[in-house]
Design a protein around this motif. Sequence first.
Motif, PDB file in Angstrom:
ATOM      1  N   LEU A   1       0.840  -1.194   0.000  1.00 46.04           N
ATOM      2  CA  LEU A   1       0.000   0.000   0.000  1.00 46.04           C
ATOM      3  C   LEU A   1       0.880   1.251   0.000  1.00 46.04           C
ATOM      4  O   LEU A   1       0.639   2.208  -0.741  1.00 46.04           O
ATOM      5  CB  LEU A   1      -0.915  -0.025   1.230  1.00 46.04           C
ATOM      6  CG  LEU A   1      -1.863   1.154   1.436  1.00 46.04           C
ATOM      7  CD1 LEU A   1      -2.805   1.319   0.248  1.00 46.04           C
ATOM      8  CD2 LEU A   1      -2.684   0.959   2.718  1.00 46.04           C
TER       9      LEU A   1
ATOM     10  N   ASN B   1     -12.528   3.395   6.488  1.00 44.70           N
ATOM     11  CA  ASN B   1     -11.606   2.289   6.223  1.00 44.70           C
ATOM     12  C   ASN B   1     -10.271   2.885   5.748  1.00 44.70           C
ATOM     13  O   ASN B   1     -10.190   3.439   4.659  1.00 44.70           O
ATOM     14  CB  ASN B   1     -12.226   1.383   5.155  1.00 44.70           C
ATOM     15  CG  ASN B   1     -11.284   0.285   4.711  1.00 44.70           C
ATOM     16  OD1 ASN B   1     -10.070   0.358   4.905  1.00 44.70           O
ATOM     17  ND2 ASN B   1     -11.836  -0.743   4.099  1.00 44.70           N
TER      18      ASN B   1
ATOM     19  N   VAL C   1      -7.440   1.609   4.740  1.00 45.59           N
ATOM     20  CA  VAL C   1      -6.801   1.026   3.559  1.00 45.59           C
ATOM     21  C   VAL C   1      -7.449   1.578   2.298  1.00 45.59           C
ATOM     22  O   VAL C   1      -6.782   2.040   1.368  1.00 45.59           O
ATOM     23  CB  VAL C   1      -6.877  -0.516   3.605  1.00 45.59           C
ATOM     24  CG1 VAL C   1      -6.458  -1.124   2.281  1.00 45.59           C
ATOM     25  CG2 VAL C   1      -6.011  -1.041   4.742  1.00 45.59           C
ATOM     26  N   ARG C   2      -8.782   1.557   2.296  1.00 42.95           N
ATOM     27  CA  ARG C   2      -9.468   2.107   1.118  1.00 42.95           C
ATOM     28  C   ARG C   2      -9.193   3.589   0.976  1.00 42.95           C
ATOM     29  O   ARG C   2      -9.048   4.095  -0.134  1.00 42.95           O
ATOM     30  CB  ARG C   2     -10.974   1.857   1.217  1.00 42.95           C
ATOM     31  CG  ARG C   2     -11.343   0.445   0.772  1.00 42.95           C
ATOM     32  CD  ARG C   2     -12.839   0.298   0.637  1.00 42.95           C
ATOM     33  NE  ARG C   2     -13.425   1.217  -0.338  1.00 42.95           N
ATOM     34  CZ  ARG C   2     -14.731   1.449  -0.451  1.00 42.95           C
ATOM     35  NH1 ARG C   2     -15.572   0.833   0.347  1.00 42.95           N
ATOM     36  NH2 ARG C   2     -15.183   2.301  -1.359  1.00 42.95           N
TER      37      ARG C   2
ATOM     38  N   GLU D   1      -5.955   3.941  -0.704  1.00 44.95           N
ATOM     39  CA  GLU D   1      -6.013   3.445  -2.087  1.00 44.95           C
ATOM     40  C   GLU D   1      -6.783   4.387  -2.991  1.00 44.95           C
ATOM     41  O   GLU D   1      -6.469   4.534  -4.168  1.00 44.95           O
ATOM     42  CB  GLU D   1      -6.711   2.077  -2.127  1.00 44.95           C
ATOM     43  CG  GLU D   1      -5.832   0.927  -1.707  1.00 44.95           C
ATOM     44  CD  GLU D   1      -6.579  -0.405  -1.744  1.00 44.95           C
ATOM     45  OE1 GLU D   1      -7.814  -0.405  -1.952  1.00 44.95           O
ATOM     46  OE2 GLU D   1      -5.918  -1.435  -1.545  1.00 44.95           O
ATOM     47  N   GLU D   2      -7.811   5.014  -2.436  1.00 35.91           N
ATOM     48  CA  GLU D   2      -8.738   5.743  -3.303  1.00 35.91           C
ATOM     49  C   GLU D   2      -8.561   7.249  -3.284  1.00 35.91           C
ATOM     50  O   GLU D   2      -9.168   7.946  -4.091  1.00 35.91           O
ATOM     51  CB  GLU D   2     -10.187   5.404  -2.891  1.00 35.91           C
ATOM     52  CG  GLU D   2     -10.512   3.941  -3.108  1.00 35.91           C
ATOM     53  CD  GLU D   2     -11.917   3.578  -2.636  1.00 35.91           C
ATOM     54  OE1 GLU D   2     -12.769   4.478  -2.523  1.00 35.91           O
ATOM     55  OE2 GLU D   2     -12.144   2.382  -2.376  1.00 35.91           O
TER      56      GLU D   2
ATOM     57  N   ASP E   1     -14.597  -6.787   0.508  1.00 36.13           N
ATOM     58  CA  ASP E   1     -13.447  -7.398  -0.140  1.00 36.13           C
ATOM     59  C   ASP E   1     -12.313  -7.425   0.877  1.00 36.13           C
ATOM     60  O   ASP E   1     -11.793  -6.385   1.257  1.00 36.13           O
ATOM     61  CB  ASP E   1     -13.055  -6.559  -1.364  1.00 36.13           C
ATOM     62  CG  ASP E   1     -11.818  -7.106  -2.047  1.00 36.13           C
ATOM     63  OD1 ASP E   1     -11.229  -8.081  -1.533  1.00 36.13           O
ATOM     64  OD2 ASP E   1     -11.436  -6.548  -3.093  1.00 36.13           O
TER      65      ASP E   1
ATOM     66  N   GLU F   1      -9.361  -7.986   0.694  1.00 35.32           N
ATOM     67  CA  GLU F   1      -8.119  -7.363   0.223  1.00 35.32           C
ATOM     68  C   GLU F   1      -8.113  -5.866   0.501  1.00 35.32           C
ATOM     69  O   GLU F   1      -7.083  -5.219   0.427  1.00 35.32           O
ATOM     70  CB  GLU F   1      -7.959  -7.562  -1.296  1.00 35.32           C
ATOM     71  CG  GLU F   1      -7.835  -9.002  -1.734  1.00 35.32           C
ATOM     72  CD  GLU F   1      -6.432  -9.563  -1.499  1.00 35.32           C
ATOM     73  OE1 GLU F   1      -5.566  -8.799  -1.043  1.00 35.32           O
ATOM     74  OE2 GLU F   1      -6.243 -10.767  -1.760  1.00 35.32           O
ATOM     75  N   ARG F   2      -9.287  -5.311   0.775  1.00 29.95           N
ATOM     76  CA  ARG F   2      -9.356  -3.863   0.913  1.00 29.95           C
ATOM     77  C   ARG F   2      -9.750  -3.428   2.315  1.00 29.95           C
ATOM     78  O   ARG F   2     -10.213  -2.323   2.529  1.00 29.95           O
ATOM     79  CB  ARG F   2     -10.322  -3.309  -0.144  1.00 29.95           C
ATOM     80  CG  ARG F   2      -9.948  -3.810  -1.541  1.00 29.95           C
ATOM     81  CD  ARG F   2     -10.772  -3.169  -2.608  1.00 29.95           C
ATOM     82  NE  ARG F   2     -10.382  -1.795  -2.785  1.00 29.95           N
ATOM     83  CZ  ARG F   2     -11.158  -0.868  -3.330  1.00 29.95           C
ATOM     84  NH1 ARG F   2     -12.379  -1.185  -3.697  1.00 29.95           N
ATOM     85  NH2 ARG F   2     -10.728   0.355  -3.478  1.00 29.95           N
TER      86      ARG F   2
END
Length: 714
Positions: free
Chosen positions: A15, A59, A61-62, A65-66, A182, A184-185
Motif C-alpha cells: 500500500l 476504512n 486502507v481504502r 487506495e482511493e 473485499d 483485500e481492501r
Amino acid sequence: MLDGRDDLARAAEGLGARLPPALVVLARIAYNYRWSWLPGGAELFRDVDPERWDQVHANPVRLLEEASAPALARAAADTQLLERTARIAALIDADLQRAPAEVPDTPLIGEHPAAFFCAEYAVHASLPIYSGGLGALAGDLLKQASDQALPLVAVGLLYRQGYFRQRIDAGGWQHEYWVDTDPERVPAALITGADGRPLQISVVLRDTQVHAQIWRVQVGRVPLLLLDSDVAENDGVSRWITARLYVSDAELRLAQYALLGLGGVRALHALGIDPALLHLNEGHAAFAALEIARERMAEGDPLELALAGARGRTVFTTHTPVPAGNESYPLDQVARSLQAVADELGLGVEGLGRLGRSHPDETAEPFGVTQFALRTSRRANGVSRRHGAVAREMWQELWPGCPVDEVPITHVTNGVHAASWLGPEMRALLDRHLGSGWLSRSASPDTWSGGQSVPDAELWAARQAQRARLVEHLRDHSVSGRLARGDVIAYAEAAAASLSPDTLTIGFARRLATYKRLRLLIADRERARELLRGDRPVQLVLAGKAHPRDEEAKRLLAELFELKSGREVAERVVFLDDYDLGAAALLVQGCDVWVNLPRPPLEASGTSGMKSAVNGGLHLSVLDGWWAEAYDGRNGWALSGDVDPDHAAQDARDGAELQRLLTEEVIPSFHERDGDGLPRAWLERVRRSLCTLGPAFSAGRMLDDYAGRIYRAD
Ligand SMILES: *Cc1c(COP(=O)(O)O)cnc(C)c1O
C-alpha cells in the motif's frame, strides 16, 4: 515467522509503495487498528481526504487506495499532518514493543497466550464482521488485552457479507440487504506459508473436506485470526459457510460453528501458536474442545483423559438468559458436521449427544450448544451478577443434586473500553482531571475520584458539545435518509430543522427484540406526543435492527413510524437506519439519557449504557443485567427489576413509571438552571455516575476479573 506478521508488513509495504514517500508511514499505521483508539488517530486519515473518509466508512486502507493524487500530494506537503503522523506512529511502536505482561497464577505467558474464540468481533466500523453486543464486547476485550499487554490471540470467521444491513421504507417496514466486503481492501492480510502460498487448514464437515484460509487483522498487540472458507478448493456450499454471520439454515450454521471451533484450533497450531487456554465467548465456538481432545488422543491419551485434558484448558462465557436463545439442534443435524471428529474420538454420535443434553440419557432431548460448552469447560461465567444467578438456575439440572447456589457458574460483569467510546470533549475533560495515564488505571475507583472536582461549567460544556455534534450529524443525514426512504418532501425537509442542540436528548438504540420493550416508550401515544411537544420538550433518537424473521419486532418499528405524523414529532424523533458501531459511538456520546427497558431477567448485561455513562450520559433502566448491580439511587434512574409472569400488567406498570420518571424527575432536573445557566443537580448526578460507573464497568476491571478468577490455574 509463519503467523502472518510478515504478511501484514508486506501488505502495508504494498500500500505504501503507491503513496508519496512522506505518507508511507500512514500505510503502516493503517494495518493495525491501534490508531482507532488513540486521540487524533482517525484524524490522520480523515485529514488526507475528509469526503473520501466518509465515503469509505472510515476504512484506512481504502482511503489510502482511493484518495486522489492531488489529495495525497496536499497531505504529503502538510508538515503539521506529517508531524502528527510521526507522533502517533511513535506511540504505536512504543506500545507494541512493550514486553508481555505477567499474569500471576494463570498459565498465560507470552509463548502460551489465551486463545479467545468468538463468532463475531466489533473492532471497528470498517470491519463489518459483527451484529451487536456480543461482538462489541469481544472487540472491547481485545483492545483492553492489548492495552494491558495480556498475552491473547483471537480467533473468528471472516464473513464476506457480514450481518444484514437495514433500510427502512416510508411505511416503517424494515428491509434487509447484504454488502460484500473485499478482504483485500480492509486492514487484513492473508497468511501465507513457507512456500509463499496461502496457508490452509481443513476440517471434515458434512462428509466433505472443507478448506479454509486465514486472515490476520491486528488489534494493537492482539492478533485476530479469521478463517475464510471462500477458497477455490471448496464446493459451492462449503464456500458459503463463512459468507454471512448467523446464517438462518441450521445445517450451515452448525458448519460455521464447527469450522470456528475445530478449524480455529487447527489454525492456531498451523501458525505455531500453542495457547495455554481457550476462552470460548458464547457457545458458537464450543466445539474447539473436541479438537483439543482429538489432538490428545492422537498423542496417545485414552478418550476420558483426552476429554478431561480439553476440559482443563477451556473456559466458557455464556451470554444468553433467554431460554430460546440457547441454540439446540436435532442430534443428527449436529452429527452432519461433527461425525468425523466424534468417530475419531471414539465418542460416536451417541457419545456426542450425551455431552450436549441436559439429561444425557434422554435421547429425545435435542443437542444444546450451551450444555455442550458447560460440560467441556473447567470454568463458566455469566456476564453480570444477576445473569450469573439466572444462569445457575437455568443450568442447575446439569448438576443433579447440586444446590442452585453451588452450581459452578460464576459471573464476570461486562465492561467497556473507554478509549474507544469516549467522545473527544469528554476524553479531553477526563484527561485534564483524572491525571496522566489514567486510562491504564481505569479499573480503580481512585482514578475516577478526580472526577469529583470537575467544575460544573466544564462538564456542561463537554456535554453540550457532544450533544451538538450528534444533532449536527443527524441533521446532515436525515434529509437524504428520509428522501431515500420515499418520504414526502415536507417531512424530509423537517429533518433539516430536526433536533435542537440544546434540547434534552433521549437515546434508545438496541436490537429490536420484543423483550427489549421499545413499545413502552410509545405505548401511550398521547403521552408520548405530549413529551415531545411540551414546553419542556424532549427529543428522541432511536436505532436498532429487528431480526429478519421477527415479524413482531418489524411491526413495532412500523408502529413507531406511524407516530411521525405531526410536525413536532417529525422534528423531535429521529430513527437512524442501520445501527452499527459508528452510529453507536455517535449516540452514546451525544445522548443525555440512555434508556433500556428489558423484561427482567432477560438482559444478560447490556453494555451500551456503560458507553453512555463514561460520556456523561445518565442511564434510565430496568434493574436488570449490569444496572441491577450498578444503580445506587443517585447515579441514574431505575425501574423495577421484579419478575412478573403477567406481562401485560408488568408493561402497564413499567410504562406508567417510565412516564412518571421522565416528567417528574428527568425533565425538571435537566431544566432546573442556576444564574449561570447550569443544571447543577443534573451535573451532580452525572458526576456521581462517572465516578461510580467509570471504574466498575471498565474493560480493565472486566479483564482483571477474567485473568484473576476465570483464567486462574486451579
Ligand atoms: C454496545 C453495542 C451493543 C450492545 O448494546 P446493549 O446495551 O447490549 O443493547 C449493540 N450494538 C452495538 C453496535 C454496540 O456498539
